[in-house]
Motif scaffolding. Structure first.
Motif, PDB file in Angstrom:
ATOM      1  N   ALA A  54       0.828  -1.197   0.000  1.00 37.64           N
ATOM      2  CA  ALA A  54       0.000   0.000   0.000  1.00 37.64           C
ATOM      3  C   ALA A  54       0.869   1.257   0.000  1.00 37.64           C
ATOM      4  O   ALA A  54       0.576   2.226  -0.721  1.00 37.64           O
ATOM      5  CB  ALA A  54      -0.938  -0.001   1.202  1.00 37.64           C
ATOM      6  N   GLY A  55       1.938   1.247   0.779  1.00 33.69           N
ATOM      7  CA  GLY A  55       2.838   2.396   0.824  1.00 33.69           C
ATOM      8  C   GLY A  55       3.515   2.646  -0.503  1.00 33.69           C
ATOM      9  O   GLY A  55       3.613   3.786  -0.967  1.00 33.69           O
ATOM     10  N   LEU A  56       3.985   1.570  -1.137  1.00 35.84           N
ATOM     11  CA  LEU A  56       4.652   1.722  -2.432  1.00 35.84           C
ATOM     12  C   LEU A  56       3.675   2.163  -3.514  1.00 35.84           C
ATOM     13  O   LEU A  56       4.031   2.955  -4.392  1.00 35.84           O
ATOM     14  CB  LEU A  56       5.354   0.414  -2.820  1.00 35.84           C
ATOM     15  CG  LEU A  56       6.573   0.062  -1.963  1.00 35.84           C
ATOM     16  CD1 LEU A  56       7.085  -1.326  -2.309  1.00 35.84           C
ATOM     17  CD2 LEU A  56       7.675   1.094  -2.113  1.00 35.84           C
ATOM     18  N   GLU A  61       1.551   6.455  -7.011  1.00 33.99           N
ATOM     19  CA  GLU A  61       0.441   7.341  -7.366  1.00 33.99           C
ATOM     20  C   GLU A  61       0.861   8.803  -7.267  1.00 33.99           C
ATOM     21  O   GLU A  61       0.572   9.609  -8.159  1.00 33.99           O
ATOM     22  CB  GLU A  61      -0.744   7.076  -6.451  1.00 33.99           C
ATOM     23  CG  GLU A  61      -1.954   7.914  -6.764  1.00 33.99           C
ATOM     24  CD  GLU A  61      -3.106   7.598  -5.835  1.00 33.99           C
ATOM     25  OE1 GLU A  61      -2.994   7.886  -4.624  1.00 33.99           O
ATOM     26  OE2 GLU A  61      -4.096   7.058  -6.327  1.00 33.99           O
ATOM     27  N   ALA A  62       1.562   9.152  -6.207  1.00 38.62           N
ATOM     28  CA  ALA A  62       2.031  10.530  -6.044  1.00 38.62           C
ATOM     29  C   ALA A  62       2.999  10.902  -7.156  1.00 38.62           C
ATOM     30  O   ALA A  62       2.980  12.025  -7.664  1.00 38.62           O
ATOM     31  CB  ALA A  62       2.698  10.705  -4.680  1.00 38.62           C
ATOM     32  N   ARG A  63       3.831   9.971  -7.535  1.00 38.29           N
ATOM     33  CA  ARG A  63       4.807  10.235  -8.598  1.00 38.29           C
ATOM     34  C   ARG A  63       4.111  10.471  -9.932  1.00 38.29           C
ATOM     35  O   ARG A  63       4.479  11.373 -10.685  1.00 38.29           O
ATOM     36  CB  ARG A  63       5.773   9.064  -8.689  1.00 38.29           C
ATOM     37  CG  ARG A  63       6.943   9.337  -9.563  1.00 38.29           C
ATOM     38  CD  ARG A  63       7.994   8.282  -9.394  1.00 38.29           C
ATOM     39  NE  ARG A  63       9.089   8.578 -10.285  1.00 38.29           N
ATOM     40  CZ  ARG A  63       9.966   7.701 -10.685  1.00 38.29           C
ATOM     41  NH1 ARG A  63       9.899   6.465 -10.245  1.00 38.29           N
ATOM     42  NH2 ARG A  63      10.923   8.031 -11.506  1.00 38.29           N
ATOM     43  N   VAL A  64       3.108   9.659 -10.224  1.00 32.64           N
ATOM     44  CA  VAL A  64       2.358   9.827 -11.468  1.00 32.64           C
ATOM     45  C   VAL A  64       1.665  11.185 -11.482  1.00 32.64           C
ATOM     46  O   VAL A  64       1.644  11.874 -12.502  1.00 32.64           O
ATOM     47  CB  VAL A  64       1.334   8.681 -11.650  1.00 32.64           C
ATOM     48  CG1 VAL A  64       0.342   8.991 -12.755  1.00 32.64           C
ATOM     49  CG2 VAL A  64       2.048   7.372 -11.938  1.00 32.64           C
ATOM     50  N   ARG A  85      10.459   7.295   2.061  1.00 33.03           N
ATOM     51  CA  ARG A  85       9.830   8.406   2.779  1.00 33.03           C
ATOM     52  C   ARG A  85       8.341   8.210   2.947  1.00 33.03           C
ATOM     53  O   ARG A  85       7.665   9.048   3.516  1.00 33.03           O
ATOM     54  CB  ARG A  85      10.075   9.717   2.060  1.00 33.03           C
ATOM     55  CG  ARG A  85      11.496  10.161   2.161  1.00 33.03           C
ATOM     56  CD  ARG A  85      11.771  11.491   1.551  1.00 33.03           C
ATOM     57  NE  ARG A  85      10.574  12.291   1.260  1.00 33.03           N
ATOM     58  CZ  ARG A  85      10.561  13.268   0.386  1.00 33.03           C
ATOM     59  NH1 ARG A  85      11.624  13.571  -0.299  1.00 33.03           N
ATOM     60  NH2 ARG A  85       9.445  13.955   0.182  1.00 33.03           N
ATOM     61  N   ALA A  86       7.796   7.130   2.456  1.00 35.13           N
ATOM     62  CA  ALA A  86       6.345   6.916   2.539  1.00 35.13           C
ATOM     63  C   ALA A  86       5.918   6.588   3.939  1.00 35.13           C
ATOM     64  O   ALA A  86       6.594   6.099   4.748  1.00 35.13           O
ATOM     65  CB  ALA A  86       5.931   5.793   1.609  1.00 35.13           C
TER      66      ALA A  86
END
Length: 86
Positions: A54-56, A61-64, A85-86
């Motif tokens: 879930a963290g990865l 998702e944030a990167r996209v 850092r997640a």
């Protein structure tokens, strides 16, 4: 699954590694061929693996979402994110 203490640290696993191990654990637990104490340890590890996945996914998702689009409509680049850092 053998002794879970010998298993790699969950935080060091890639998404694919964590997901594969989680699928293996779920399969063994669903078959019911795991002794009670080992089932409890497998369940605990499964929870940690689920959290890692879930963290990865959240990082991905944030990167996209941070992909910048250039004037020509093409992706101009992304901001690199530290997966730890997640």
């Amino acid at each position: 699954m053998t002794d879970t203490t010998a298993a790699p640290d969950v935080a060091a696993l890639t998404f694919e590694q964590a997901l594969a191990e989680l699928e293996t654990l779920v399969g063994r637990l669903e078959r019911g061929d795991v002794p009670l104490e080992e089932s409890i340890a497998a369940y605990e590890r499964g929870e940690a693996l689920k959290a890692r996945c879930a963290g990865l996914l959240s990082i991905a998702e944030a990167r996209v979402e941070k992909i910048r689009v250039g004037a020509d409509g093409r992706a101009a680049g992304t901001e690199a994110l530290d997966p730890d850092r997640a």
